[in-house]
Design a protein around this motif. Structure first.
Motif, PDB file in Angstrom:
ATOM      1  N   GLY A 152      -8.152   9.158 -11.207  1.00 48.70           N
ATOM      2  CA  GLY A 152      -8.697   8.491 -10.032  1.00 48.70           C
ATOM      3  C   GLY A 152      -7.691   8.495  -8.900  1.00 48.70           C
ATOM      4  N   ASP A 153      -7.843   7.574  -7.953  1.00 48.92           N
ATOM      5  CA  ASP A 153      -6.904   7.494  -6.833  1.00 48.92           C
ATOM      6  C   ASP A 153      -6.381   6.071  -6.699  1.00 48.92           C
ATOM      7  OD1 ASP A 153      -8.314   6.157  -4.176  1.00 48.92           O
ATOM      8  OD2 ASP A 153      -9.771   7.026  -5.549  1.00 48.92           O
ATOM      9  N   ASN A 154      -5.325   5.908  -5.899  1.00 44.83           N
ATOM     10  CA  ASN A 154      -4.632   4.619  -5.840  1.00 44.83           C
ATOM     11  C   ASN A 154      -5.008   3.773  -4.628  1.00 44.83           C
ATOM     12  OD1 ASN A 154      -3.369   6.215  -3.941  1.00 44.83           O
ATOM     13  ND2 ASN A 154      -1.293   5.559  -4.448  1.00 44.83           N
ATOM     14  N   HIS A 155      -6.162   4.054  -3.997  1.00 37.35           N
ATOM     15  CA  HIS A 155      -6.685   3.203  -2.928  1.00 37.35           C
ATOM     16  C   HIS A 155      -8.049   2.623  -3.294  1.00 37.35           C
ATOM     17  CE1 HIS A 155      -4.131   4.512   0.799  1.00 37.35           C
ATOM     18  NE2 HIS A 155      -3.393   4.249  -0.256  1.00 37.35           N
ATOM     19  N   THR A 156      -8.894   3.422  -3.958  1.00 37.83           N
ATOM     20  CA  THR A 156     -10.209   2.931  -4.352  1.00 37.83           C
ATOM     21  C   THR A 156     -10.049   1.726  -5.277  1.00 37.83           C
ATOM     22  OG1 THR A 156     -11.220   5.117  -4.162  1.00 37.83           O
ATOM     23  CG2 THR A 156     -12.350   3.518  -5.552  1.00 37.83           C
ATOM     24  N   ARG A 172       2.642   1.088   5.736  1.00 40.31           N
ATOM     25  CA  ARG A 172       2.823   1.844   6.964  1.00 40.31           C
ATOM     26  C   ARG A 172       1.517   1.873   7.754  1.00 40.31           C
ATOM     27  NH1 ARG A 172       6.631   6.974   5.054  1.00 40.31           N
ATOM     28  NH2 ARG A 172       8.617   5.870   5.334  1.00 40.31           N
ATOM     29  N   PRO A 173       1.603   1.923   9.086  1.00 41.47           N
ATOM     30  CA  PRO A 173       0.395   1.813   9.919  1.00 41.47           C
ATOM     31  C   PRO A 173      -0.703   2.802   9.550  1.00 41.47           C
ATOM     32  CG  PRO A 173       2.352   1.607  11.281  1.00 41.47           C
ATOM     33  CD  PRO A 173       2.834   1.960   9.910  1.00 41.47           C
ATOM     34  N   LYS A 182       9.299   7.793   2.041  1.00 39.25           N
ATOM     35  CA  LYS A 182       8.325   8.852   1.800  1.00 39.25           C
ATOM     36  C   LYS A 182       8.075   8.999   0.303  1.00 39.25           C
ATOM     37  CE  LYS A 182       7.122  13.602   2.922  1.00 39.25           C
ATOM     38  NZ  LYS A 182       5.791  13.180   3.386  1.00 39.25           N
ATOM     39  N   GLY A 183       6.846   8.690  -0.098  1.00 34.17           N
ATOM     40  CA  GLY A 183       6.468   8.814  -1.500  1.00 34.17           C
ATOM     41  C   GLY A 183       7.017   7.730  -2.395  1.00 34.17           C
ATOM     42  N   ILE A 188       0.841  -1.198   0.000  1.00 34.98           N
ATOM     43  CA  ILE A 188       0.000   0.000   0.000  1.00 34.98           C
ATOM     44  C   ILE A 188       0.879   1.252   0.000  1.00 34.98           C
ATOM     45  CG2 ILE A 188      -1.825   1.257   1.184  1.00 34.98           C
ATOM     46  CD1 ILE A 188      -2.722  -1.415   0.127  1.00 34.98           C
ATOM     47  N   PRO A 189       0.878   2.014  -1.088  1.00 37.26           N
ATOM     48  CA  PRO A 189       1.635   3.269  -1.113  1.00 37.26           C
ATOM     49  C   PRO A 189       0.859   4.374  -0.410  1.00 37.26           C
ATOM     50  CG  PRO A 189       0.528   2.944  -3.206  1.00 37.26           C
ATOM     51  CD  PRO A 189       0.189   1.743  -2.357  1.00 37.26           C
ATOM     52  N   GLU A 190       1.488   5.514  -0.269  1.00 35.08           N
ATOM     53  CA  GLU A 190       0.773   6.673   0.255  1.00 35.08           C
ATOM     54  C   GLU A 190      -0.364   7.018  -0.703  1.00 35.08           C
ATOM     55  OE1 GLU A 190       3.507   9.852   1.059  1.00 35.08           O
ATOM     56  OE2 GLU A 190       4.893   8.534   2.123  1.00 35.08           O
TER      57      GLU A 190
END
Length: 432
Positions: A67-71, A93-94, A149-150, A58-60
């Protein structure tokens, strides 16, 4: 213009699943295949291309005009549950993992009880999701995954095989969006008659998700924006920037796939996004995207609609009902009137005369659509005991209509017993 879906091999370790202005990388390692993030409709595209993964990194959370990278993860889980699949391992990351889990917890575990009368909460997340929180380094045998980070960097057997930042496509998503938009002209002509264009009649498993554009007067209303807005609207001859409002019927992922893209485009253009939905659905929508858009409310004009609050948008009249569906936050059905004609949209609902007799809610009966000149109703052609409306039940509504009945939110069928709304077709309701 068709939304481009395909696989590109970057090297012997990395292949890329591309859809329109977005992509997701898959990395082959000694410990299996790792998927890097997500995108709207990813489960459908993975099934289409025969792809599987052993774990998800899972990236930030990021958004672009594609679109987005979690949906996408809700229907990854639904695919596993419906068609069979393993427990899903999510590594990150938590705080990032927490946001993914929180969003899934808000929508995925809810379902009907055995009699389909009440909404209950299942223990599905514990069955289907294994979160693995790491601060900066994940180790599995010779595999090392560095969360920076990123960026995400993967080393296998002492050799770097993937650097997410270095592998980034040189083509900005916004350029791909503009390319799609250039394929279709703008249309600001006011409509004197009610006009409905089907962007998609599918669901989270098949086809383009259920999505409609309604025109009347100066208003161009998009109901439940689907994934890859620029590409999918252009495919049916509509320019994305002609949309004046979006309407969200509920919070299941297959009805909000295009929300992040719509909001991101408005933010990039320093404009505001007009959203029509209920206050409760909007509250949940904000919580679903609060980490991605912490200032979401500053970019959105909410127009509240509910059974108690109808709308009149310069002659385009919208009425709503609460459907019988398995989300505790509510699901909207719609009746839209303009130019002396009415069109109904069932929304996600279990229409069943036996259940309706028990629930005793008049708005759930066929009477709510009485006199409609056109009705689009969700339909299930295969399972009479499923959570959606079986086609034989839906046919009972025809007797109260003044016009045609079409199914939608369904898998493709050869010679269906009930006609299905046709993707890309525009239905006109002419004045008498």
């Amino acid at each position: 213009m068709q939304s481009c879906v395909g696989i590109r091999e970057l090297d012997r370790h990395v292949f890329r699943l591309v859809n329109g202005a977005m992509y997701v990388d898959f990395v082959k390692t000694s410990q299996g295949v790792f998927r890097i993030g997500s995108m709207p409709d990813i489960s459908k595209m993975m099934a289409q291309c025969g792809l599987t993964e052993d774990a998800v990194l899972i990236p930030e959370w990021e958004a672009c005009q594609g679109g987005d990278n979690h949906t996408g993860e809700e229907f990854v889980l639904w695919h596993s549950q419906v068609f069979g699949g393993p427990l899903k391992t999510y590594i990150g990351r938590p705080e990032t993992l927490k946001s993914v889990y929180k969003n899934l917890a808000a929508i995925f575990p809810y379902y009907f009880d055995q009699k389909m009368l009440s909404v209950i909460r299942k223990r599905w997340l514990k069955k289907w999701v294994m979160p693995v929180p790491v601060e900066s380094l994940y180790v599995q045998g010779p595999l090392r995954v560095h969360f920076r980070k990123g960026n995400i960097v993967i080393l296998d057997e002492g050799r770097e095989i993937y650097d997410r930042e270095a592998a980034k496509s040189p083509t900005e998503p916004a350029l791909l969006v503009e390319e799609a938009l250039s394929s279709v002209g703008r249309d600001s002509t006011p409509r004197e008659e009610l006009e409905i264009t089907v962007v998609g009649s599918g669901n989270g498993f098949f086809g383009t998700t259920a999505s409609f554009v309604i025109r009347f007067g100066r208003h161009v209303l998009w109901v439940d924006p689907c994934a890859q807005p620029a590409h999918n609207l252009a495919r049916v001859g509509i320019h994305w920037d002609d949309i004046t409002e979006i309407l969200i019927t509920h919070n299941h992922e297959d009805h909000i796939l295009g929300f992040a893209a719509c909001l991101k485009r408005k933010i990039d253009r320093r404009e505001r996004l007009k959203v029509i939905t209920s206050s409760e659905i909007f509250r949940v929508l904000r919580s679903q995207y609060d980490l991605l858009f912490p200032d979401l409310a500053e970019h959105v004009d909410l127009v509240n609609i509910s059974p108690e609050r109808s709308l009149n948008l310069e002659g385009l009249k919208l009425s709503a009902r609460w459907n019988h569906h398995f989300l505790p936050y509510g699901t909207l059905g719609l009746r839209i009137t303009a130019g002396g004609k009415s069109c109904g949209f069932s929304g996600d609902v279990k229409f069943d005369t036996r259940i309706n007799q028990i629930l005793k809610r008049e708005e759930l009966t066929e009477a709510w659509f009485r006199g409609c000149d056109l009705l689009f109703h969700e339909v299930d052609f295969r399972n009479p005991t499923g959570v959606h409306s079986y086609w034989r039940e839906v046919l009972k509504i025809q007797s109260v209509l003044s016009g045609d009945l079409y199914g939608y939110h369904t898998a493709p069928q050869e010679d269906p017993p009930l006609p299905v709304a046709e993707d890309g077709k525009t239905y006109l309701l002419h004045r008498n």
